[in-house]
Design a protein around this motif. Structure first.
Motif, PDB file in Angstrom:
ATOM      1  N   VAL A   2      49.944  34.935  40.782  1.00  0.00           N
ATOM      2  CA  VAL A   2      50.541  35.554  39.889  1.00  0.00           C
ATOM      3  C   VAL A   2      51.489  34.553  39.111  1.00  0.00           C
ATOM      4  O   VAL A   2      51.546  34.590  37.833  1.00  0.00           O
ATOM      5  N   ASP A  61      42.437  27.984  36.572  1.00  0.00           N
ATOM      6  CA  ASP A  61      42.681  28.863  37.696  1.00  0.00           C
ATOM      7  C   ASP A  61      41.870  28.520  38.804  1.00  0.00           C
ATOM      8  O   ASP A  61      42.282  29.101  39.750  1.00  0.00           O
ATOM      9  N   ILE A  83      42.296  28.319  44.537  1.00  0.00           N
ATOM     10  CA  ILE A  83      41.678  28.263  45.880  1.00  0.00           C
ATOM     11  C   ILE A  83      42.337  27.374  46.864  1.00  0.00           C
ATOM     12  O   ILE A  83      42.301  27.379  48.023  1.00  0.00           O
ATOM     13  N   LEU A  91      36.398  28.653  57.592  1.00  0.00           N
ATOM     14  CA  LEU A  91      37.166  29.184  56.247  1.00  0.00           C
ATOM     15  C   LEU A  91      37.310  27.967  55.223  1.00  0.00           C
ATOM     16  O   LEU A  91      36.907  28.188  53.996  1.00  0.00           O
ATOM     17  N   THR A 136      35.604  27.834  51.628  1.00  0.00           N
ATOM     18  CA  THR A 136      36.381  27.777  50.588  1.00  0.00           C
ATOM     19  C   THR A 136      36.165  26.657  49.778  1.00  0.00           C
ATOM     20  O   THR A 136      36.295  26.416  48.385  1.00  0.00           O
ATOM     21  N   LEU A 149      33.130  26.499  47.768  1.00  0.00           N
ATOM     22  CA  LEU A 149      33.274  27.484  46.667  1.00  0.00           C
ATOM     23  C   LEU A 149      33.919  26.727  45.332  1.00  0.00           C
ATOM     24  O   LEU A 149      33.935  26.860  44.290  1.00  0.00           O
ATOM     25  N   VAL A 174      50.310  35.057  35.076  1.00  0.00           N
ATOM     26  CA  VAL A 174      49.015  35.314  34.801  1.00  0.00           C
ATOM     27  C   VAL A 174      48.514  36.778  35.433  1.00  0.00           C
ATOM     28  O   VAL A 174      48.825  37.255  36.417  1.00  0.00           O
ATOM     29  N   GLY A 225      43.183  38.546  32.302  1.00  0.00           N
ATOM     30  CA  GLY A 225      42.989  37.147  32.486  1.00  0.00           C
ATOM     31  C   GLY A 225      43.222  36.864  34.064  1.00  0.00           C
ATOM     32  O   GLY A 225      42.749  36.045  34.622  1.00  0.00           O
ATOM     33  N   PHE A 226      43.967  37.766  34.579  1.00  0.00           N
ATOM     34  CA  PHE A 226      44.131  37.490  35.919  1.00  0.00           C
ATOM     35  C   PHE A 226      42.969  37.846  36.755  1.00  0.00           C
ATOM     36  O   PHE A 226      42.568  36.968  37.523  1.00  0.00           O
ATOM     37  N   MET A 238      40.346  35.161  36.160  1.00  0.00           N
ATOM     38  CA  MET A 238      40.969  33.713  36.611  1.00  0.00           C
ATOM     39  C   MET A 238      40.181  32.741  35.840  1.00  0.00           C
ATOM     40  O   MET A 238      39.839  31.716  36.301  1.00  0.00           O
ATOM     41  N   GLY A 239      40.299  32.919  34.274  1.00  0.00           N
ATOM     42  CA  GLY A 239      40.121  31.828  33.490  1.00  0.00           C
ATOM     43  C   GLY A 239      38.461  31.596  33.647  1.00  0.00           C
ATOM     44  O   GLY A 239      38.287  30.495  33.248  1.00  0.00           O
ATOM     45  N   TYR A 247      36.917  31.473  36.294  1.00  0.00           N
ATOM     46  CA  TYR A 247      36.402  31.096  37.734  1.00  0.00           C
ATOM     47  C   TYR A 247      36.363  32.299  38.800  1.00  0.00           C
ATOM     48  O   TYR A 247      36.559  32.105  39.986  1.00  0.00           O
ATOM     49  N   ARG A 305      34.561  34.211  39.950  1.00  0.00           N
ATOM     50  CA  ARG A 305      33.367  34.241  40.877  1.00  0.00           C
ATOM     51  C   ARG A 305      33.468  33.108  41.920  1.00  0.00           C
ATOM     52  O   ARG A 305      32.600  33.331  43.154  1.00  0.00           O
ATOM     53  N   TYR A 306      34.303  32.350  41.912  1.00  0.00           N
ATOM     54  CA  TYR A 306      34.643  31.311  42.736  1.00  0.00           C
ATOM     55  C   TYR A 306      36.043  31.591  43.438  1.00  0.00           C
ATOM     56  O   TYR A 306      36.040  31.357  45.032  1.00  0.00           O
ATOM     57  N   VAL A 307      37.083  32.171  42.820  1.00  0.00           N
ATOM     58  CA  VAL A 307      38.487  32.414  43.391  1.00  0.00           C
ATOM     59  C   VAL A 307      38.426  33.584  44.145  1.00  0.00           C
ATOM     60  O   VAL A 307      38.741  33.527  45.510  1.00  0.00           O
ATOM     61  N   TRP A 308      37.771  34.540  43.873  1.00  0.00           N
ATOM     62  CA  TRP A 308      37.903  35.877  44.648  1.00  0.00           C
ATOM     63  C   TRP A 308      37.252  35.769  45.778  1.00  0.00           C
ATOM     64  O   TRP A 308      37.793  36.323  46.673  1.00  0.00           O
ATOM     65  N   PRO A 309      35.893  35.150  45.822  1.00  0.00           N
ATOM     66  CA  PRO A 309      35.238  35.542  47.072  1.00  0.00           C
ATOM     67  C   PRO A 309      36.035  34.378  48.057  1.00  0.00           C
ATOM     68  O   PRO A 309      35.985  34.833  49.202  1.00  0.00           O
ATOM     69  N   CYS A 310      36.697  33.482  47.587  1.00  0.00           N
ATOM     70  CA  CYS A 310      37.477  32.578  48.763  1.00  0.00           C
ATOM     71  C   CYS A 310      38.567  33.505  49.293  1.00  0.00           C
ATOM     72  O   CYS A 310      38.786  33.609  50.380  1.00  0.00           O
ATOM     73  N   PHE A 311      39.245  34.387  48.540  1.00  0.00           N
ATOM     74  CA  PHE A 311      40.406  34.989  48.858  1.00  0.00           C
ATOM     75  C   PHE A 311      39.857  36.094  49.880  1.00  0.00           C
ATOM     76  O   PHE A 311      40.429  36.613  50.997  1.00  0.00           O
ATOM     77  N   PHE A 352      37.124  36.128  51.556  1.00  0.00           N
ATOM     78  CA  PHE A 352      36.363  35.697  52.716  1.00  0.00           C
ATOM     79  C   PHE A 352      37.785  35.221  53.643  1.00  0.00           C
ATOM     80  O   PHE A 352      37.392  35.517  55.005  1.00  0.00           O
ATOM     81  N   THR A 353      38.875  34.930  53.139  1.00  0.00           N
ATOM     82  CA  THR A 353      39.996  34.589  53.939  1.00  0.00           C
ATOM     83  C   THR A 353      40.632  35.693  54.633  1.00  0.00           C
ATOM     84  O   THR A 353      40.838  36.040  55.725  1.00  0.00           O
TER      85      THR A 353
END
Lengths: 244, 67
Positions: free
Chosen positions: A42, A52, A56, A106, A110, A113, B9, B13-14, B17-18, B20, B22-28, B30-31
């Motif tokens: 955030v 953004d 990651i 992991l 990541t 991606l 952010v 927009g949050f 993710m600008g 991205y 489809r790349y950022v959220w799957p990472c989080f 999966f984590t």
């Protein structure tokens, strides 16, 4: 100092200490990871080149660091068990392996991606990526070897030996971006004294790293208690402990 | 790294993710999955070990009574 070292060789002490430490590790992990997530997702500004997608880093870098940390811990614990014949060393190594393997998976997922929008591909046979993949194979090899023997003591020794041999891969992973031409970016945090990130991006990352370490500690303690019980099932103290 | 300045952010927009997302959220996601699996499997391992120890104790007690 040696009294403390010998205490760590005592299964009842390790079992009790792991039980006492678990809630502390978990609680502190939740706080540091909570702060890191909110500040990283955030409040941190987008990167001027990666936008953004750079966010990651808040899960990729800590998982990659922890994959190396867990492997090093596993190898050192196995080495201590081999040299000083301390059974608890094998228990720590056995407990550490699956956690480290999951962090390695992991980091690879990541990283893959993150690589797609930045490099245009999910995977490249790059020195950093390849050596990290070898680390995953080493983890799998160590875990398989441990369970491949009918005699658990022989399995422990073989796994500890493989763990020690595989330790050579750890500096290779770390320095691969310096030794070879690599798609992977160089160190951003580990440059002593002058990390190439502003504080608003760096603090959440350090907080996530601390959170991942504490989380590793918590999971290690829970697994370690299981390992100790499995190994000391016939001991009198275990009978007393599970009666209560 | 860093665009400089304090930018918060939030809103659409949050989540995007600008561009991205489809790349950022799957990472989080999966984590979260991997961390949750670690806790679950470690706890399961411990509970199973405790159960085995209890069974060993019960077997030892039963053997003692028979003698």
């Amino acid at each position: 100092m040696w009294t403390w070292f010998y205490k760590l060789a005592s299964p009842p002490y390790v079992y009790g200490a792991a039980a006492a430490l678990t809630p502390w590790f978990l609680g502190l992990a939740a706080i540091t990871m909570g702060y890191g997530l909110v500040a990283g997702l955030v409040f941190a500004p987008p990167d001027y080149q990666q936008g953004d997608a750079f966010r990651i880093i808040y899960v990729h870098a800590p998982s990659a660091w922890m994959s190396l940390f867990a492997y090093t811990s596993m190898a050192i614990a196995g080495g201590i068990a081999l040299i000083w014949r301390i059974k608890m060393g094998h228990a720590v190594a056995a407990a550490s392996a699956p956690i480290g393997a999951s962090f390695t998976l992991l980091a690879l997922f990541t990283g893959s991606l993150w690589g797609r929008p930045m490099w245009g591909t999910y995977w490249a046979w790059d020195p950093r990526l390849t050596s990290e993949l070898i680390l995953l194979f080493l983890y799998v090899g160590v875990m398989s070897l441990r369970s491949a023997f009918e005699d658990p003591a022989r399995g422990d020794r073989a796994a500890a030996l493989l763990g020690l041999v595989g330790l050579v891969n750890v500096p290779i992973i770390h320095y691969s971006v310096l030794w070879w031409n690599s798609l992977h970016q160089g160190a951003t945090v580990a440059k002593l004294g002058k990390p190439s990130m502003p504080g608003s991006m760096l603090w959440p990352l350090l907080s996530m790293l601390l959170g991942f370490m504490l989380f590793y500690g918590a999971v290690l303690c829970v697994r370690l208690r299981g390992e100790v019980l499995n190994r000391e099932r016939q001991a009198k103290w275990v009978r007393e402990a599970i009666k209560s | 790294m860093g665009a400089g300045g304090d930018q918060i952010v939030m809103g659409n927009g949050f989540w995007s993710m600008g561009g991205y997302a489809r790349y950022v959220w799957p990472c989080f996601a999966f984590t979260c999955l991997v961390l949750a699996w670690n806790l679950w499997s470690a706890n399961r391992y411990y509970v199973a070990a405790r159960l085995r120890a209890r069974r060993a104790l019960a077997a030892a007690l039963a053997a003692g009574e028979e003698q």
